[in-house]
Scaffold this motif. Structure first.
Motif, PDB file in Angstrom:
ATOM      1  N   ILE A   1       0.783  -1.347  -0.046  1.00  0.00           N
ATOM      2  CA  ILE A   1       0.079  -0.040   0.009  1.00  0.00           C
ATOM      3  C   ILE A   1       0.900   1.385   0.083  1.00  0.00           C
ATOM      4  CG2 ILE A   1      -1.691   1.185   1.276  1.00  0.00           C
ATOM      5  CD1 ILE A   1      -2.757  -1.311   0.142  1.00  0.00           C
ATOM      6  N   ALA A   2       1.923   1.223   0.702  1.00  0.00           N
ATOM      7  CA  ALA A   2       2.897   2.369   0.769  1.00  0.00           C
ATOM      8  C   ALA A   2       3.522   2.694  -0.708  1.00  0.00           C
ATOM      9  CB  ALA A   2       3.994   2.047   1.850  1.00  0.00           C
ATOM     10  N   SER A   3       3.577   1.695  -1.374  1.00  0.00           N
ATOM     11  CA  SER A   3       3.993   1.757  -2.677  1.00  0.00           C
ATOM     12  C   SER A   3       3.069   2.741  -3.899  1.00  0.00           C
ATOM     13  CB  SER A   3       4.651   0.818  -3.411  1.00  0.00           C
ATOM     14  OG  SER A   3       3.635  -0.286  -3.667  1.00  0.00           O
ATOM     15  N   LEU A   4       1.751   2.677  -3.473  1.00  0.00           N
ATOM     16  CA  LEU A   4       0.710   2.894  -4.422  1.00  0.00           C
ATOM     17  C   LEU A   4       0.656   4.362  -4.992  1.00  0.00           C
ATOM     18  CD1 LEU A   4      -2.232   0.421  -3.495  1.00  0.00           C
ATOM     19  CD2 LEU A   4      -0.394   0.226  -5.537  1.00  0.00           C
ATOM     20  N   PRO A   5       0.749   5.349  -4.082  1.00  0.00           N
ATOM     21  CA  PRO A   5       0.583   6.587  -4.502  1.00  0.00           C
ATOM     22  C   PRO A   5       1.563   6.938  -5.743  1.00  0.00           C
ATOM     23  CG  PRO A   5       0.607   6.661  -1.947  1.00  0.00           C
ATOM     24  CD  PRO A   5       1.016   5.188  -2.423  1.00  0.00           C
ATOM     25  N   LYS A   6       2.838   6.594  -5.450  1.00  0.00           N
ATOM     26  CA  LYS A   6       3.657   6.932  -6.796  1.00  0.00           C
ATOM     27  C   LYS A   6       2.964   6.089  -7.929  1.00  0.00           C
ATOM     28  CE  LYS A   6       8.369   6.176  -8.499  1.00  0.00           C
ATOM     29  NZ  LYS A   6       9.799   5.738  -8.364  1.00  0.00           N
ATOM     30  N   ALA A   7       2.700   4.783  -7.729  1.00  0.00           N
ATOM     31  CA  ALA A   7       2.086   4.368  -9.035  1.00  0.00           C
ATOM     32  C   ALA A   7       0.777   4.788  -9.709  1.00  0.00           C
ATOM     33  CB  ALA A   7       1.926   3.015  -8.788  1.00  0.00           C
ATOM     34  N   TYR A   8      -0.135   5.348  -8.554  1.00  0.00           N
ATOM     35  CA  TYR A   8      -1.260   5.973  -8.879  1.00  0.00           C
ATOM     36  C   TYR A   8      -1.108   7.342  -9.455  1.00  0.00           C
ATOM     37  CZ  TYR A   8      -5.448   8.766  -8.231  1.00  0.00           C
ATOM     38  OH  TYR A   8      -6.615   9.547  -8.336  1.00  0.00           O
ATOM     39  N   PHE A   9      -0.181   8.237  -9.332  1.00  0.00           N
ATOM     40  CA  PHE A   9       0.036   9.506  -9.718  1.00  0.00           C
ATOM     41  C   PHE A   9       0.603   9.449 -11.095  1.00  0.00           C
ATOM     42  CE2 PHE A   9      -0.389  10.943  -5.466  1.00  0.00           C
ATOM     43  CZ  PHE A   9      -1.341  12.097  -5.311  1.00  0.00           C
ATOM     44  N   ARG A  10       1.622   8.367 -11.148  1.00  0.00           N
ATOM     45  CA  ARG A  10       2.221   7.972 -12.762  1.00  0.00           C
ATOM     46  C   ARG A  10       1.051   7.417 -13.492  1.00  0.00           C
ATOM     47  NH1 ARG A  10       6.180   4.735 -11.234  1.00  0.00           N
ATOM     48  NH2 ARG A  10       4.827   2.834 -11.482  1.00  0.00           N
ATOM     49  N   SER A  11       0.130   6.800 -13.089  1.00  0.00           N
ATOM     50  CA  SER A  11      -0.817   6.161 -14.025  1.00  0.00           C
ATOM     51  C   SER A  11      -1.778   7.374 -14.429  1.00  0.00           C
ATOM     52  CB  SER A  11      -1.745   5.140 -13.336  1.00  0.00           C
ATOM     53  OG  SER A  11      -0.776   4.198 -13.104  1.00  0.00           O
TER      54      SER A  11
END
Length: 220
Positions: A108-118
């Motif tokens: 879950i901690a890694s998801l914000p970066k992936a989300y904003f990139r997506s």
């Protein structure tokens, strides 16, 4: 054997967004202050010797967390088409369960970066597809071009060890390969180059002009 600890998904996601913002919109894995450690501190999982400083968690973080949950629910439709990788399958399972095991806090901690990139990629794709309906080829093969370009995307291609830039000139799509990363080009700049070829994109099916020998003249 350690007993299982489960946490509310939105709560953990909110802390993950807060950690991402606290670290300057970054995902940090190694060091004394990482995204995972900030989330774990917010959840009260670390003693005083291991806990790290945490910023105040804002209402905006909670709003973004909800947007992320809704976004990743969209993986359900992707999974129906068998186009989902192992990581996405893991995320989808957590989203549907609505609970996060202590062992999955790092995911879950890694998801914000992936989300904003997506989200940025999706916005770029939408803009390029819109431009593709009216884009025309510019210049003639070998012709020199000097113009202001608006950068749509700059991505690193591992296999070629270079970047590919997608941009537009007066509403017409251009692309070129370069050794320079996104920071070099900024959002807009004036460039000089030559028309290498005209083609129809396999991605958006629109007309695009491939340039080469591209260099910046002046940043806008």
């Amino acid at each position: 054997m350690q007993s299982q600890q489960l946490f509310d998904l939105k709560t953990v996601m909110t802390f993950a967004v807060s950690a991402y913002k606290q670290l300057g919109d970054s995902y940090i894995v190694h060091g004394t202050v990482t995204n995972k450690l900030i989330v774990a501190t917010n959840l009260g999982l670390l003693d005083d010797s291991r806990a790290v400083f945490v910023d105040h968690v804002t209402a905006e973080c909670e709003e973004i967390a909800e947007q992320m949950i809704q976004y990743y629910k969209g993986l359900t439709f992707k999974a129906m088409g068998a186009k989902i990788n192992d990581f996405e399958q893991k995320v989808l399972g957590l989203i549907n369960c609505k609970l996060v095991d202590r062992r999955d806090i790092g995911v879950i901690a890694s998801l914000p970066k992936a989300y904003f990139r997506s989200v940025k990629r999706d916005a770029t794709d939408t803009k390029m597809r819109k431009l593709s309906t009216t884009s025309i080829h510019i210049g003639t093969i070998g012709q020199e071009v000097e113009s202001t370009i608006n950068i749509l995307n700059c991505s690193f291609i591992q296999s070629l060890q270079c970047h590919v830039v997608n941009a537009e000139i007066s509403g017409n799509i251009v692309c070129f390969f370069t050794k320079h990363p996104a920071e070099h080009w900024g959002e807009s700049c004036t460039i000089k180059g030559k028309v290498k070829r005209h083609q129809t994109s396999k991605f958006h099916n629109g007309k695009e002009t491939v340039l080469n020998y591209v260099k910046t003249v002046d940043k806008v």
